[in-house]
Every structure is written in C-alpha cells, then in structure tokens.
Design a protein around this motif. Structure first.
Motif, PDB file in Angstrom:
ATOM      1  N   LYS A 283       0.831  -1.209   0.000  1.00 23.86           N
ATOM      2  CA  LYS A 283       0.000   0.000   0.000  1.00 23.86           C
ATOM      3  C   LYS A 283       0.866   1.260   0.000  1.00 23.86           C
ATOM      4  O   LYS A 283       0.557   2.247  -0.677  1.00 23.86           O
ATOM      5  N   VAL A 284       1.940   1.225   0.769  1.00 26.69           N
ATOM      6  CA  VAL A 284       2.846   2.378   0.832  1.00 26.69           C
ATOM      7  C   VAL A 284       3.450   2.648  -0.542  1.00 26.69           C
ATOM      8  O   VAL A 284       3.511   3.804  -0.999  1.00 26.69           O
ATOM      9  N   ILE A 285       3.906   1.601  -1.211  1.00 27.08           N
ATOM     10  CA  ILE A 285       4.495   1.761  -2.539  1.00 27.08           C
ATOM     11  C   ILE A 285       3.473   2.365  -3.508  1.00 27.08           C
ATOM     12  O   ILE A 285       3.776   3.294  -4.265  1.00 27.08           O
ATOM     13  N   SER A 286       2.247   1.833  -3.475  1.00 28.06           N
ATOM     14  CA  SER A 286       1.203   2.336  -4.371  1.00 28.06           C
ATOM     15  C   SER A 286       0.902   3.805  -4.105  1.00 28.06           C
ATOM     16  O   SER A 286       0.755   4.608  -5.032  1.00 28.06           O
ATOM     17  N   LEU A 287       0.818   4.165  -2.823  1.00 28.52           N
ATOM     18  CA  LEU A 287       0.536   5.556  -2.467  1.00 28.52           C
ATOM     19  C   LEU A 287       1.637   6.499  -2.945  1.00 28.52           C
ATOM     20  O   LEU A 287       1.373   7.526  -3.572  1.00 28.52           O
ATOM     21  N   GLU A 288       2.880   6.159  -2.632  1.00 29.27           N
ATOM     22  CA  GLU A 288       3.988   7.046  -2.978  1.00 29.27           C
ATOM     23  C   GLU A 288       4.103   7.231  -4.492  1.00 29.27           C
ATOM     24  O   GLU A 288       4.327   8.345  -4.979  1.00 29.27           O
ATOM     25  N   GLU A 289       3.941   6.162  -5.237  1.00 32.57           N
ATOM     26  CA  GLU A 289       4.093   6.264  -6.679  1.00 32.57           C
ATOM     27  C   GLU A 289       2.904   6.976  -7.313  1.00 32.57           C
ATOM     28  O   GLU A 289       3.050   7.671  -8.322  1.00 32.57           O
ATOM     29  N   LYS A 290       1.720   6.823  -6.724  1.00 32.49           N
ATOM     30  CA  LYS A 290       0.543   7.539  -7.213  1.00 32.49           C
ATOM     31  C   LYS A 290       0.738   9.053  -7.062  1.00 32.49           C
ATOM     32  O   LYS A 290       0.497   9.833  -7.994  1.00 32.49           O
ATOM     33  N   VAL A 291       1.179   9.470  -5.884  1.00 32.84           N
ATOM     34  CA  VAL A 291       1.402  10.901  -5.631  1.00 32.84           C
ATOM     35  C   VAL A 291       2.556  11.418  -6.489  1.00 32.84           C
ATOM     36  O   VAL A 291       2.531  12.558  -6.970  1.00 32.84           O
ATOM     37  N   ALA A 292       3.573  10.576  -6.700  1.00 31.56           N
ATOM     38  CA  ALA A 292       4.732  11.003  -7.494  1.00 31.56           C
ATOM     39  C   ALA A 292       4.364  11.215  -8.954  1.00 31.56           C
ATOM     40  O   ALA A 292       4.908  12.120  -9.605  1.00 31.56           O
ATOM     41  N   LEU A 293       3.450  10.423  -9.458  1.00 28.13           N
ATOM     42  CA  LEU A 293       3.161  10.441 -10.890  1.00 28.13           C
ATOM     43  C   LEU A 293       2.110  11.464 -11.303  1.00 28.13           C
ATOM     44  O   LEU A 293       2.093  11.913 -12.445  1.00 28.13           O
ATOM     45  N   GLU A 294       1.216  11.824 -10.385  1.00 28.61           N
ATOM     46  CA  GLU A 294       0.130  12.729 -10.754  1.00 28.61           C
ATOM     47  C   GLU A 294       0.436  14.152 -10.298  1.00 28.61           C
ATOM     48  O   GLU A 294       0.614  14.407  -9.098  1.00 28.61           O
TER      49      GLU A 294
END
Length: 582
Positions: free
Chosen positions: A490-501
């Motif tokens: 979940k942490v990985i998904s959150l960080e990469e989501k915020v990083a990409l958008e």
C-alpha cells in the motif's frame, strides 16, 4: 576354501525414535524437532509420536530433564500439549541461534510454577492447531472460533499468576501489589512472555503489546542484590536464577518492546522511554572470534539496544532543551563496536563455514542482515540529513538485505526439502510451494525487509522485498510477514501515485487518502524507473499497521512528520483478521 557363513545382524527396534527411523528399523539419534539421521541423508523426518504418552511422567532426552514429573498435569491432553511444546514450540521460539532460556530454563520452571505450566500447555495446544490447520494463507494464527482447551489452559495460567486474592481473569498482566510476594521475579517474567506469545498466535496484537509493556515495567523495577546474588522486586519474591536467564529475558523483552513501537508509535514504547538500566549499560567484551551464533546474537543485541536508547535520549534532549550534545560521537563509538563485532562474525564464518548445518547457515545470514541494517542506520545518523532522499544512497545495501532474506526463506524451505537449490533467483519465490508457518521470538528478517520496502524507493528492489515477505510465512514476535507485505504494498502504491500525478498530495482527510489507495494499483510499476522520480512530497516518513481489537478493524497509519497523520481502514485485512466467529 572354507565356506563363509553370513550372519544377519538383528538390531533392537527403537521405541523412542522418530517415525521415519522406526519405519526404516534403524537407531534414531532423537535430535529434535527433526533427527540428524534423516536430514543428513536428505530424507524428510516425520517427527515423533506424541499420542501414546504416560500421564505422570515422560522421558525428555536432556540431562537436567531426564525424567520430569509433571506436577500439575491432570489429563493426557495436557501431557500431549506439553510434549508438543517441548518438541516443536521450543525450537520455534529459540530461533536459529538457539536459546538456553527456552530449551532448558522454561521447561524446568514449569515443573514448580503453576502459571508457567498452564501457559506452556496452552501455547503447545495452540501451536499444534496452527500446524494442522492452515486454511487462511498468511493468517495461520487467526482461526474461526477459539480452541476451547487452549483457551481454558491460558485462563488457568492467568488465574494462577493473579492468585486467589484476585479471581478475575484479565487479558493483561497485572501483578504489582496483588501477589503479596508469593511469586518470584523469573516466574512472573516468563509467564508474561508466554502470554505475549499466546496473544500473538491468537492475532490479538493489542493484548500482546499490553503484556509487553507490563513485562518491561516489571523488569525496570528489578534490581540485583550482589550480597545475596538475587534479583529483587518491590512486590515479588527474589529470583535466584542465574544472571544469564535474567539477561536473556531482558534482551527478549527489549526486542519485543522495539517491535511494539513499530506497531504503535506510542511514546511509552519508544527507545527513549526505556529505563537506562533496562538496556544494560555494562560493557560486554567482543572476542576476536565468536564461539557460537548465540554468542554473536547476544552481543549484537546488547549493543544495539544500548545504541538506540542512548541515541534517542540525546535526540530528545536536543529537541526539548537544546542541549548541545553531539550524536556524532555516539555514532563513532558504536561504529567501532560494530566493526569489531563484524570481524568476530567473519572469523566465525571462516572457521566454521564448511561445517555449518542448514539451520546454522540460516542463523548466520540473519545476523548478516542485521549487520547491514545497523551499518545503514549508523551511516544515516552520520549524514545528519533529515531528508528522506538520503536513503537513496543505500540501494546496494537494500538489495543485499533483500537477497540475504530471500536466501533465508529458501534455506528454511530446504529444511526437509533437499531438492531445493540454495541460491534460487528471487523471481522464483512465488512459484515455490507454500512454506509451513513459523513462529519465533528470535532475530528475524521481517523488520529489515519492511524497512527496505518502505525506505528504499527503487521500484525493483522494494518490490522484491515485498515478494520475499509474501513468500515467507513467518511470525517473528509481533511482526507478521503477510501483514507487513500488505502494508508495504500500500505504501508503494501511495507514494508512486502521488509522485506520478501532478498536483496530487496527501491530506488530513483519511477518506481521500483511502481513495488514493483504491486508485493506485500494481500497474504503477514501469512508470517509476528510479528513486529520483519519487519526490520528497510523495515520500512517507512512517507507515505501520494499527489494530483496533474493540472495533475489530485494521488501519494503515501513515505520516509525513507533522504535516500529515491519518489512519486508513484496511477493510480486506480486517475481514480476514477479525472474523465473525472470533
């Protein structure tokens, strides 16, 4: 030429050996839990028969317990559960480095201390059920419904500890002031640790943390009396057990207390809250070469606990009072100690390497993992940087930790399965058969792997760490490999989501962040190719699972220093962990 007469040699059939040696009609060396006669030839040891046990006594092949009379046994089921604890649970708790506390001391205490006896029976019964019932992958310590026998034994242990003056049974250890000095210090501490194990195996993490806190409180009030050679407590009878046993209990509770802090982030569980004498500030000599893995582990934990306590105490003093103490001097001192410890461990490996058993190889790799993690922490402290990008420097160390942990999982799998290659590719872990669940209170791999998955922003390395966690089937103290894998993912998904958008940020609204988790999926990998693509604003400072046993829910608690702190419901995990029948 004289005729040769070939005589057939008849061997007495072993009665106490393992089932495999009995079938082969050979003498068993009775090594527990799997005999060396089987494992050394690549055979699978089927264990020992625990059904036909005498009610009053049982032969235990250790000098100090050669014919142990079970003072408190009242049924064959109690004897069977105790035997299972002796044959299987002891080795799980002791870990790969071994522990005299579990293999000898606790068993001896159980014969004259009723709380410990009932706690061992309860734990043995519960552990046996887990090995026979693995219907929930990753949550083998969560069952639909209670095991009535194990629960009754556990409640009997609590009642025996509290005494007749307090007949109410509590889920937390409350002993101070209620015992009138009838129980000894060691019996209280051992019972506390066993209660922690029972609650962990029942997936009651908050109750387990409460027991840990009570154990730490009791231990912090214990003082050594050199005149009598005893350990004294204001409300308990003095303990006359050897210093080594109290030291083992101390290290065990400090280790569990550190794990509790990871789950709670509560100030009372933090390293700086630990009483100074609880961390045992006395100097311990580091030999040029360790004589055993247990010696290496004990010395490492001695200095590791002391370092964390001292460093956090200095950091708190600077933050609260502006005291100009230099943490760099502390880091320099412990870097020297770690260097000497590393040389002694390398010497042990060079001297014993060719003769190490698979179990010892596993223990050695676990110590090497913790050496890497400790060196990484020292380097991070030395950098003086508060930016999370400082972790990007240590990708080679993160990768080595993950590789060693994968090897530990494979070595654990190969115990009893000699056809498995000792050095498989990380990507093959998912195709391997499911591991038998393991439970241990010793040093392990879950904590370091979780750190890799949440601190390393390299998309490949951190996902490899999650894959190893998923494949591990391990419970190490309060750390569950499956829970940590889910949270790290979940942490990985959150960080990469915020990083990409563009323009997307964390906020105080937990529902909005929960939606982020829902929207962010495994498909993000491939779009993030390097650490630098995850900016500071996307990086979480901390993330840990939080268990609400009253509301029967699990949350993911995340934060970025003082800017963001929110709890996100993990509905799927709550449904698995807190079933309707519990």
């Amino acid at each position: 030429m004289a005729s040769q007469v070939r005589q057939r040699v008849y061997r007495t059939r072993t009665k106490s050996g393992c089932l495999t040696c009995k079938k082969r009609r050979i003498k068993c060396d009775e090594t527990r839990p799997s005999c060396s006669r089987c494992t050394s030839t690549g055979r699978k040891c089927d264990g020992y028969d625990t059904n036909a046990l005498p009610l009053a006594s049982i032969y235990l092949p250790r000098p100090s317990l050669s014919l142990a009379t079970f003072t408190y046994a009242t049924s064959e089921r109690e004897i069977r559960s105790f035997q299972f604890f002796y044959e299987k649970t002891v080795f799980s708790l002791a870990g790969y480095c071994g522990s005299e506390l579990w293999s000898r001391s606790v068993l001896q205490v159980s014969q004259h201390a009723k709380p410990v006896w009932h706690a061992l029976v309860a734990l043995g019964a519960l552990h046996e059920n887990f090995e026979n019932d693995r219907q929930i992958p990753g949550f083998w310590f969560s069952r639909a419904g209670h095991d009535t026998f194990a629960l009754k034994a556990y409640l009997a242990a609590i009642r025996a500890l509290l005494g007749p003056s307090n007949p109410s049974s509590s889920s937390s250890l409350q002993v101070v002031g209620s015992q009138d000095g009838r129980l000894t210090v060691d019996v209280c501490l051992i019972s506390c640790v066993l209660f922690v194990c029972f609650e962990i195996m029942s997936s009651h993490y908050i109750a387990a943390v409460n027991h840990i806190r009570h154990g730490v409180k009791i231990l912090s009030e214990v003082t050594y009396d050199p005149g009598t050679g005893t350990y004294r407590h204001p409300f308990l009878r003095p303990s006359t057990v050897p210093s080594l046993e109290i030291e083992n209990l101390r290290m065990l509770l400090v280790r569990l207390h550190g794990q509790a802090f990871t789950l709670t982030r509560a100030e009372e569980d933090g390293p700086s809250s630990t009483a100074p004498h609880l961390t045992c500030s006395a100097s311990v000599d580091i030999p040029p070469c360790f004589s055993s893995l247990a010696e290496a582990r004990d010395i490492y934990e001695h200095y590791n606990g002391l370092f964390r306590h001292e460093f956090h105490s200095i950091s708190d003093a600077i933050a609260r009072h502006g005291i100009a103490e230099d943490p760099g001097l502390l880091v320099q001192r412990y870097a020297g100690l770690l260097g000497r410890w590393s040389m002694a461990l390398d010497c042990f490996e060079q001297a014993r390497g060719p003769s190490l058993t698979t179990k010892e190889q596993t223990g050695l790799k676990i110590l090497q993992i913790h050496r890497l993690e400790h060196s990484l922490l020292l380097e991070q402290y030395r950098s003086g940087s508060a930016e999370s990008t400082v972790w990007d420097r240590y990708n080679p160390i993160f990768k080595k930790i993950t590789s060693l942990a994968a090897s530990v999982v494979e070595l654990s799998r190969s115990l009893g399965s000699p056809s498995v290659s000792p050095n498989p590719l990380l990507s093959s872990l998912q195709q391997r058969p499911t591991l038998s669940p393991s439970f241990s209170l010793d040093l392990g791999i879950i904590g370091p792997l979780y750190d890799v998955a949440t601190l390393c922003r390299d998309p490949v390395i951190r996902r490899e760490a999650v894959n190893v966690l998923r494949s591990a089937s391990r419970q190490e103290g309060v750390f569950n490999s499956y829970v940590c894998a889910v949270v790290a993912d979940k942490v990985i998904s959150l960080e990469e989501k915020v990083a990409l958008e563009e323009g997307l940020e964390y906020g105080p609204d937990s529902a909005a962040v929960a939606q982020l988790i829902s929207d962010a999926g495994a498909g993000q990998h491939g779009r993030i190719s390097r650490c630098s693509e995850v900016p500071e604003k996307a990086r979480l400072t901390y993330a840990y699972p939080e268990f609400d046993t009253i509301g029967r829910r699990v949350f993911l608690t995340i934060g970025q220093d003082s800017r963001v702190h929110t709890n996100i419901p993990l509905l799927a995990m709550s449904a698995v962990l807190y079933t309707e029948d519990r």
